[in-house]
Write an enzyme that holds these catalytic residues in place. Structure first.
Site, PDB file in Angstrom:
ATOM      1  N   ARG A 317      98.555 -20.569 -39.428  1.00  0.00           N
ATOM      2  CA  ARG A 317      97.980 -20.941 -40.721  1.00  0.00           C
ATOM      3  C   ARG A 317      97.077 -19.869 -41.346  1.00  0.00           C
ATOM      4  O   ARG A 317      97.194 -19.610 -42.543  1.00  0.00           O
ATOM      5  CB  ARG A 317      97.245 -22.287 -40.623  1.00  0.00           C
ATOM      6  CG  ARG A 317      98.184 -23.446 -40.234  1.00  0.00           C
ATOM      7  CD  ARG A 317      97.505 -24.807 -40.316  1.00  0.00           C
ATOM      8  NE  ARG A 317      97.170 -25.140 -41.683  1.00  0.00           N
ATOM      9  CZ  ARG A 317      95.979 -24.978 -42.209  1.00  0.00           C
ATOM     10  NH1 ARG A 317      94.967 -24.554 -41.481  1.00  0.00           N
ATOM     11  NH2 ARG A 317      95.782 -25.272 -43.472  1.00  0.00           N
ATOM     12  N   TYR A 321      98.487 -18.862 -44.842  1.00  0.00           N
ATOM     13  CA  TYR A 321      97.825 -19.443 -46.021  1.00  0.00           C
ATOM     14  C   TYR A 321      96.367 -19.006 -46.137  1.00  0.00           C
ATOM     15  O   TYR A 321      95.598 -19.676 -46.837  1.00  0.00           O
ATOM     16  CB  TYR A 321      97.804 -20.978 -45.948  1.00  0.00           C
ATOM     17  CG  TYR A 321      99.016 -21.685 -45.439  1.00  0.00           C
ATOM     18  CD1 TYR A 321     100.260 -21.557 -46.079  1.00  0.00           C
ATOM     19  CD2 TYR A 321      98.930 -22.554 -44.355  1.00  0.00           C
ATOM     20  CE1 TYR A 321     101.362 -22.264 -45.624  1.00  0.00           C
ATOM     21  CE2 TYR A 321     100.031 -23.257 -43.896  1.00  0.00           C
ATOM     22  CZ  TYR A 321     101.242 -23.106 -44.532  1.00  0.00           C
ATOM     23  OH  TYR A 321     102.318 -23.803 -44.083  1.00  0.00           O
ATOM     24  N   CYS A 346     100.270  -7.266 -32.911  1.00  0.00           N
ATOM     25  CA  CYS A 346     100.181  -6.028 -33.675  1.00  0.00           C
ATOM     26  C   CYS A 346     100.539  -6.231 -35.135  1.00  0.00           C
ATOM     27  O   CYS A 346     101.620  -5.839 -35.590  1.00  0.00           O
ATOM     28  CB  CYS A 346     101.037  -4.960 -33.013  1.00  0.00           C
ATOM     29  SG  CYS A 346     100.318  -4.518 -31.436  1.00  0.00           S
TER      30      CYS A 346
END
Ligand SMILES: *Cc1c(COP(=O)(O)O)cnc(C)c1O
Length: 422
Positions: A317, A321, A346
């Site tokens: 998340r 977002y 990475c």
């Protein structure tokens, strides 16, 4: 309210110290609280009932947390399931949710998925296009069934949330436009394989303001009147999910009782079976992601980087977002510091927080990301050849592994080198 609290200096899930789970299962690991899941399920239902909605049909949006044990907890609370794939449907069935309480949503139901759902006798198809409705009707006829269905409407309202989880604007892929809806509804109602019984909507997720929902529901109310005036019998209206939760202290999500009051007011006199599809509000705060600090590294700038063993592949998340998850030490020592919190992957996107003041942690310390019970484990991947994160369910002073860690070696074992490369 949730059940992740400090008891005698150690963060617990219900009555289980998170230190015990970390020692037993390792980290990273998702930890869910049964009591919190049940409580949220009950509070949501009570909010609706107090708002004057008798006997709401509540289908948990499985995509928010599809873990079998989590579904079982919600099944025991009398929840149905809102599914968007055959995989989710099979999980809901495996959890013992009656087929009649399963709602099938999603813009891309395949013929195979539709056939499987028809054969299981699932309760309702939320049709997202005329084309899908025609295909559903044809497949139902072949099987000798009539599919109970509603038409998903795109009410063209701005949900005022992150663009990637907004679903009710005209340029989103979901549902049919409000203006086209009456004609499409009429054509679908004439098909022999469908029992068209109402409409559905779902305008987006993590809504912190009820106004867009109220605007959308009001539009749906007018559509119902129009459809009834044209002679159609509307018995079911699915109002979707979308209620937001508190990720950070200043978030002020509308509580279920306020939502219930609004729904009760707007839908007064509709005289239909109201249906709901909550996801995040049920499970978001019922889970945390437990992690270990790998090390704290001085930054090239002036803030240190706290590197934890959870990463964007475990909890996507923040990367997807820019989402906020509170970070707290499992055994806080009272000191605070400001740092960046990152995972080992990475990618610069593998960042949980920048310049955040948090509990002071050091190498080897345990910490949690809060509000990770929704859209957490379910979005996990194996990027950077990391394992799939396990899940633990706590109940009072007990806990159980409800999803095992899938080790990188297991994933590697499913890959094959073709003989022409040998
Ligand atoms: C995702 C989704 C939900 C659940 O949304 P939440 O914000 O988690 O409540 C409900 N219905 C549909 C159709 C969805 O796609």
């Amino acid at each position: 309210m949730d059940h992740f609290q400090i008891i005698d200096g150690v963060l617990h899930a219900e009555n289980v110290p998170l230190t015990r789970i970390a020692a037993d299962v390792g980290t990273p690991v998702y930890v869910y609280s049964t009591a919190t899941l049940s409580r949220h399920a009950q509070v949501f239902r009570e909010g609706l009932i107090n708002g004057g909605i008798e006997n709401p049909h509540i289908a948990f949006a499985v995509k928010a947390n599809p873990n079998l044990a989590v579904l079982k907890v919600l099944a025991r609370e009398g929840y149905g399931a809102d599914v968007v794939s055959a995989g989710e449907m099979n999980r809901a069935l495996a959890a013992g949710i009656p087929p009649k309480d399963i709602v099938f949503s999603g813009v891309g139901k395949t013929a195979d998925e539709i056939i499987a759902a028809l054969k299981h006798g699932i309760g309702q198809f939320n049709i997202e296009s005329e084309e899908e409705g025609r295909e559903l009707s044809a497949l139902a006829e072949i099987i000798g069934k009539r599919a109970d269905a509603v038409l998903r409407i795109n009410p063209d309202v701005d949900a005022q949330t992150n663009a990637k989880i907004s679903t009710g604007k005209a340029d989103n892929k979901f549902g049919v436009g409000l203006h086209k809806a009456p004609a499409i509804y009429a054509r679908l109602s004439a098909l022999p394989g469908l029992n068209m019984r109402g409409v559905a909507l779902h305008i987006g997720s993590q809504l912190l303001n009820l106004d867009p929902l109220e605007t959308a529901f009001t539009k749906i109310g007018k559509l119902i009147t129009e459809l009834r005036d044209s002679g159609y019998t509307i018995t079911h209206v699915d109002l979707g999910g979308g209620l937001g939760v508190k990720y950070k202290a200043e978030d002020n999500p509308p509580y279920p009782d306020v939502y219930g009051e609004m729904v009760g007011r707007v839908t007064k006199g509709w005289n239909v079976q109201l249906m709901f599809e909550p996801g995040r509000v049920i499970c978001g705060n019922a889970g945390v992601l437990l992690t270990t600090v790998i090390r704290v590294k001085p930054g090239a700038g002036n803030l240190p980087f706290t590197i934890v063993d959870a990463a964007m592949n475990d909890l996507a998340r923040p990367a997807l977002y820019d989402a906020w998850h509170d970070f707290e030490a499992v055994e806080p020592n009272g000191e605070r510091f400001t740092c960046n919190i990152v995972g080992p992957v990475c990618e610069t996107g593998d960042t949980f927080a920048m310049a955040r003041e948090v509990d002071k942690v050091a190498q080897g310390d345990l910490a949690i990301f809060r509000t990770a019970g929704a859209y957490g484990a379910t979005m996990a991947s194996t990027y950077n050849s990391r394992g799939l994160v396990p899940e633990v369910l706590v109940h009072e002073d007990k806990f159980a592994i409800v999803a095992e860690r899938i080790e990188p070696a297991t994933i590697l074992a499913a890959e094959h080198v073709p003989d022409w490369l040998d």
